[in-house]
Design an enzyme around this catalytic site. Structure first.
Site, PDB file in Angstrom:
ATOM      1  N   GLY A 131       0.809  -1.221   0.000  1.00  0.00           N
ATOM      2  CA  GLY A 131       0.000   0.000   0.000  1.00  0.00           C
ATOM      3  C   GLY A 131       0.838   1.265   0.000  1.00  0.00           C
ATOM      4  O   GLY A 131       0.298   2.368   0.046  1.00  0.00           O
ATOM      5  N   THR A 180       3.306  -0.026  -6.968  1.00  0.00           N
ATOM      6  CA  THR A 180       2.737  -0.277  -8.295  1.00  0.00           C
ATOM      7  C   THR A 180       2.490   1.043  -9.020  1.00  0.00           C
ATOM      8  O   THR A 180       2.797   1.187 -10.208  1.00  0.00           O
ATOM      9  CB  THR A 180       1.438  -1.077  -8.175  1.00  0.00           C
ATOM     10  OG1 THR A 180       1.738  -2.259  -7.432  1.00  0.00           O
ATOM     11  CG2 THR A 180       0.869  -1.434  -9.514  1.00  0.00           C
ATOM     12  N   ASN A 216      -4.429  -2.605   1.267  1.00  0.00           N
ATOM     13  CA  ASN A 216      -4.387  -1.902  -0.034  1.00  0.00           C
ATOM     14  C   ASN A 216      -5.521  -2.397  -0.922  1.00  0.00           C
ATOM     15  O   ASN A 216      -5.715  -3.601  -1.077  1.00  0.00           O
ATOM     16  CB  ASN A 216      -3.018  -2.193  -0.687  1.00  0.00           C
ATOM     17  CG  ASN A 216      -2.856  -1.471  -2.015  1.00  0.00           C
ATOM     18  OD1 ASN A 216      -3.750  -0.742  -2.450  1.00  0.00           O
ATOM     19  ND2 ASN A 216      -1.720  -1.673  -2.656  1.00  0.00           N
ATOM     20  N   SER A 245      -0.877  -5.800  -5.070  1.00  0.00           N
ATOM     21  CA  SER A 245      -0.304  -6.763  -6.007  1.00  0.00           C
ATOM     22  C   SER A 245      -0.134  -8.078  -5.255  1.00  0.00           C
ATOM     23  O   SER A 245       0.560  -8.122  -4.238  1.00  0.00           O
ATOM     24  CB  SER A 245       1.057  -6.280  -6.499  1.00  0.00           C
ATOM     25  OG  SER A 245       0.981  -4.936  -6.879  1.00  0.00           O
ATOM     26  N   GLY A 255       4.620  -5.879  -1.427  1.00  0.00           N
ATOM     27  CA  GLY A 255       5.348  -5.221  -0.330  1.00  0.00           C
ATOM     28  C   GLY A 255       5.341  -6.037   0.947  1.00  0.00           C
ATOM     29  O   GLY A 255       4.560  -6.988   1.109  1.00  0.00           O
TER      30      GLY A 255
END
Ligand SMILES: Nc1ncnc2c1ncn2[C@@H]1O[C@H](COP(=O)(O)OP(=O)(O)OP(=O)(O)O)[C@@H](O)[C@H]1O
Ligand SMILES: [Mg+2]
Length: 1045
Positions: A107, A111, A156, A160, A386
């Site tokens: 978050g 990306t 987030n 990802s 992350g």
């Protein structure tokens, strides 16, 4: 100016290296102050710190792109574009492969940062149809991969759930050629399970929200998310995310990348199958043997799945509810319990999805890959999941955090450790900076002999009873004293009371914090096993894509070898990634998450401080402050900057180190800015480097001009030389040609001269043999030939025979002129002769008379010309025909020459009376016309002379001899209408008779002899006179005036 101010603004310095005083607090405050001012980017040297604003800022506009394009890194406000520009230029101009490492916890904005870097590079590199297509394909891979690989987590909304490393490949001009995407371990457990408040992968929600009714019907899906157990039977609603729009964007992106409609449909069909698998319900029943077995509770969903993939439902049912076990070469079908059945079903769903994801990445790579053989430069962008700490952390978190640990290690190695070691190695004076080296944690996890992953693999492969407990026990034994490892057992051993650490867990003190991992599921996830019956069933399906995902399902390819474990695979791929990253020039973007609640512009100092600590930013600043911003091997340095000094340009003969020293001494930088290591030159501040670079660029421009100049000169010279060479060749050929022609001509002339000379010699030698006078004969022959030709031509061209025609052809040759003239006169005379010969005697006599008249009167009397037309008839009276003139006829008889009527002028009064005049060969007779009786008969010998006037009258004075008989009365004055003929005939007759010419006077005055004396007759031309008859006026007795006309 603004940027420099911003960098030096004491309250919020843009580059933390300039921070004063440097404490954790001041650093935190600076970040906070900058964040408050919406300056989310801050530098530590060339490392960018990015604090997630959680709201869109107006700093990514095309104008901003222009501002940062070719900017001076430190001359503009800190921005992610600046680092992207620096990396791109370094790649393009210095030919160094780059990697952009984006790190930070979940978050923090990794990306987003990676997308910004990509879009910036795409915007600044050159344009063109082909290049734009490549750029679009590279950029459009994001929405597709995000749809399938991202999901909402508690930390987030667009987290990802896979690691992505994208190599963008450029040609030597910096134009993008294509790329390669590598993906790392997708968090596939999310397919079957996710905690409340999170979501499954975006694609499911996007498909249900954005798919048309027709598509959903084709995929046998219902629009309502709550229908699907894999979606937790929850509604999809996610504020700020429009799934339907994202679905359309994803479809567009697929089209841009080059997916065919069939591929898209197949992809969505497999996605639908995964979703629907979650709804396959199992129920338990008891077999006749009393064993519990599972079966499909509701065949509808299974039926639909099988229709989608083209498979016999009973086959899938058998694969889901039973398992074939091989025992001593014998295959035994055993039934599965309901939990086992669900386990198999979920494993199938996870496997299908993760393999589908791998296929997707490969498919994109096929579109964007660069043709082999092209030389390229590479810019890698790493955006990996992350660091994350959840309530309940499992195998996936362990893997994700391990990866982050490795990235931190790279950072430490490259920026802290390596750098400091290098100073020592190079012999630069250096005070070491303390920092935390996380290699101990990396070693704890990845050590191939006794790392946690190795232990896990060992447990997975070990025969016998295998479960997480034995695994944990093993770890506890191995790492009992490890500083970064903790578990209930090790705590107990150390007499530590910690209620936060449950028994089934172990805790690792990561660089970014302590994470407690629950070992449940570790072995199963690491094994990542799928019952062979299920893979075989999938391979048996007619759906090409699905079938291709399970190649091991092919009964021909049955292998008893266990596939590598997930941990092993991940470790290997991380090792490859690290190797790849080490080979490139790193650029760091360190993302910081300012709050836990995704709130816009909220800065939680404690949270940020924790990140500052574990990211090692303080150490980073310290090393940076003490260290040098730039270093390079002397050789490379000299090569790049040697043009800045005339001593090193174009070649330096001494050692590279000496060369660099000489060069820098000449450029007169402050000594503290430079340090000379054993093999490398160190430059302290970026400003000096930029100054150096600026000077280089200026010099390069000059050199380029020089090269251009030299090249142009060379080109012109070469061109000139070529032209000259050509000209020489052409002139040589031309001269040769000329000379050849001349020679030919001379040769020809020489031959002619020779021939003449020889001829002359021969002629001279043989002259005596020639007949003498040959030339004269020849000339004569030619002459005669010409004459002959002339005469023949003359014969053909003779003029008409009329005597009146005097024409004659001109002479063709001058020498014939006299002859021609002669011939002409001969011809004419001949013509006359011929004419004469054909004349009758009468006509001849007439013509003789006419000729005689001409001799007598031509040009003497005006009347003559009038008489020309009148024929001489001689006999005008018709003596023979008229019986009245019988007597006269008798007088004249055969001797008559002329008979006419004349008028006789009375000598006394001048009046005229008509008389008949007869001229015979001997006499002239005047007779009275009435009586036709001769009145006067004159012998021709009596006539002395005759006088006539000059005019055109018919007056004549007939002078008689005084002695004659007829002349007694004196001379006669007569007027005749045929005067000319009369006198001519008189003259002729007289000539014939006496052979004497008649004396003829032509005058205006003459004297006549009358009986009464002489009379002077004066003839005057006057209009009063009649046309024929003159008027005679007597002027006295001796003068008479005659008026004639
Ligand atoms: N520069 C930015 N400007 C505005 N919003 C941003 C920016 N960077 C991140 N965000 C917001 O933060 C959210 C999370 O960012 P992002 O998905 O990039 O995080 P991440 O680091 O990739 O996390 P994960 O590790 O979970 O994938 C984004 O969805 C976006 O809303
Ligand atoms: Mg991300």
């Amino acid at each position: 100016m603004e940027a420099t101010t911003s960098l030096l603004d004491a309250a919020a310095v843009g580059d933390l290296v300039l921070l004063d005083p440097l404490t954790e607090n001041s650093l935190l405050h600076t970040l906070q102050e900058r964040f408050r001012r919406s300056d989310i980017y801050t530098y530590i040297g060339n490392v960018v710190i990015s604090v997630n604003p959680y709201r869109s800022l107006p700093i990514y506009t095309p104008e901003k792109v222009q501002e940062y394009h070719n900017c001076n890194f430190f001359a503009v406000k800190p921005h992610i574009y600046a680092i992207a520009d620096d990396a791109y230029r370094s790649l393009r101009d210095r030919d160094r492969d780059q990697c952009i490492l984006i790190t930070g916890e979940s978050g923090a904005g990794k990306t987003e940062a990676s997308k910004l870097v990509m879009s910036y590079v795409a915007a600044v590199c050159s344009k063109g149809e082909e290049v734009d297509k490549v750029k679009e394909q590279l950029l459009q891979s994001n929405p597709v991969l995000e749809a399938f690989g991202n999901a909402k987590t508690v930390r987030n909304d667009n987290s990802s759930r896979f690691g992505k490393y994208m190599d963008v490949e450029f040609d030597f001009k910096g134009e993008p050629l294509g790329g390669v995407i590598s993906n790392y371990l997708l968090e596939k457990s999310r397919i079957v399970r996710h905690v409340k408040g999170e979501r499954n992968f975006h694609i499911f929600y996007q498909l249900l929200a954005g798919g048309s009714a027709q598509l959903l019907q084709q995929l046998k899906l219902r629009q309502d998310c709550r229908h699907y157990s894999y979606l937790n039977r929850e509604s999809s609603g996610l504020p700020g995310m429009d799934d339907a729009a994202n679905f359309r964007a994803m479809q567009d992106a697929m089209r841009v990348i080059g997916f065919s409609p069939t591929e898209v449909t197949a992809l969505l069909e497999v996605t639908a199958v995964v979703l629907k698998l979650g709804n396959v319900q199992l129920s338990s029943n008891y077999q006749s043997s009393g064993m519990e077995a599972c079966s499909i509770a509701e065949p509808q969903e299974l039926q639909e799945i099988c229709e989608l993939i083209g498979l016999d439902p009973s086959m899938l049912e058998r694969a889901l509810c039973s398992r074939t076990v091989k025992a001593r070469d014998e295959a035994v079908l055993t039934t599965l319990s309901v939990p086992q059945g669900y386990y198999g079903r979920d494993a199938l769903a996870k496997n299908i999805y993760s393999r589908l994801f791998d296929w997707l990445v490969n498919r994109i790579n096929t579109s964007i890959q660069v043709k082999p053989g092209k030389q390229r430069k590479v810019m890698g962008v790493l955006d990996i999941y992350g660091f994350e700490i959840f309530q309940d952390n499992g195998f996936e978190q362990f893997i994700i955090n391990y990866c982050n640990e490795k990235l931190q290690q790279i950072f430490i190695l490259m920026t802290l450790k390596e750098e400091q070691e290098e100073y020592v190695r190079e012999g630069i004076q250096w005070t070491p900076v303390e920092f935390f080296d996380n290699s101990i944690i990396c070693n704890l996890i990845e050590n191939s002999k006794c790392g946690i992953l190795a232990m896990l693999d060992e447990e997975c492969l070990r025969p016998g009873v295998v479960n997480e407990d034995t695994f944990l026990t093993k770890l506890n034994q191995l790492f009992a004293t490890h500083k970064h490892y903790e578990s209930k057992e090790t705590q107990n051993a150390r007499h530590v009371m910690d209620a936060s650490l449950p028994p089934q867990c172990f805790r690792i003190h990561h660089y970014a914090g302590k994470v407690t991992y629950n070992v449940t599921g570790f072995i199963e996830k690491n094994n990542d096993l799928l019952f062979r019956d299920l893979s075989q069933a999938m391979w048996a399906a007619q759906h090409t894509l699905l079938r291709s995902l399970f190649p091991e399902g092919d009964p021909q390819r049955v292998s008893l070898k266990l596939p590598p474990t997930a941990g092993f695979q991940f470790k290997a791929s991380v090792a490859t990634l690290m190797k790849n990253l080490y080979s490139k020039n790193p650029n760091y973007i360190r993302c910081i998450k300012p709050n836990e609640t995704k709130t816009a512009m909220l800065f939680t100092p404690e949270l940020v401080l924790a990140q500052i600590r574990y990211l090692g930013l303080m150490e980073n600043v310290r090393v940076r402050r003490a260290g040098y911003a730039f270093r390079q091997l002397y050789g490379l340095f000299l090569e790049r900057y040697k043009m800045l000094s005339p001593r090193t340009w174009p070649r330096w003969a001494g050692s590279d180190r000496e060369g660099a020293k000489v060069l820098l001494a000449e450029l007169a930088f402050p000594p503290e800015e430079l340090a000379f290591g054993h093999t490398k030159i160190f430059i302290r501040s970026p400003h000096t480097l930029f100054d150096l670079e600026r000077r280089r660029q200026e010099r390069v421009a000059q050199l380029a001009t020089l090269i251009q100049k030299t090249f142009r000169g060379w080109r012109c010279r070469t061109q000139y030389q070529l032209m000259r060479k050509s000209q020489i060749i052409i002139s040589a050929w031309f001269r040769g040609h000329m000379q050849k022609n001349k020679y030919k001509q001379m040769k020809r002339s020489a031959l002619i001269i020779q021939a003449y000379a020889r001829g002359w010699k021969v002629r001279r030698a043989y002259r005596r043999y020639f007949r003498s006078g040959a030339s004269a004969r020849l000339a004569n022959f030619i002459y005669r030939r010409l004459v002959q030709k002339f005469l023949v031509g003359l014969r053909r061209n003779l003029p008409p025979l009329s005597v009146m025609d005097r024409t004659w052809p001109p002479t063709p040759y001058k020498f014939l002129a006299a002859a021609n003239q002669e011939l002409r006169s001969i011809f004419y005379r001949w013509k006359c002769k011929k004419y004469r010969e054909q004349l009758t005697p009468q006509r001849r006599a007439l013509l003789q008379a006419k000729l005689c008249a001409s001799e007598l009167f031509k040009d003497k009397k005006t009347l003559y010309s009038k008489s020309l037309q009148q024929p001489f008839q001689g006999e005008y009276l018709g003596l023979t025909q008229n019986p009245k003139y019988q007597k006269l006829h008798a007088v004249a008889k055969d001797k008559l020459v002329m008979a006419d009527t004349v008028r006789k002028v009375n000598r006394a009064n001048g009046k005229t009376v008509p008389r008949l005049l007869l001229l015979t060969t001997e006499h002239l007779v005047l007779a009275d016309p009435k009586a036709a009786q001769p009145k006067t008969v004159l012998s021709l010998s009596d006539i002395r002379s005759v006088s006539v006037t000059r005019f055109s009258d018919g007056l004549l004075a007939l002078h008689l001899k005084e002695t004659s008989t007829g002349g007694a009365k004196g001379d006669f004055l007569l007027v005749s209408d045929h005067l000319i003929e009369l006198i001519t005939r008189l003259h002729q007759t007289l000539m014939d008779a006496t052979a004497q010419a008649l004396p003829l006077h032509i005058a205006d005055q003459f004297s006549t002899r009358f009986q009464k004396g002489d009379m002077a007759v004066t003839v005057v031309e006057s209009a009063k006179a009649g046309s024929n008859i003159p008027i005679c006026k007597k002027r006295g007795s001796h003068k008479m005036e005659v008026l004639v006309h």
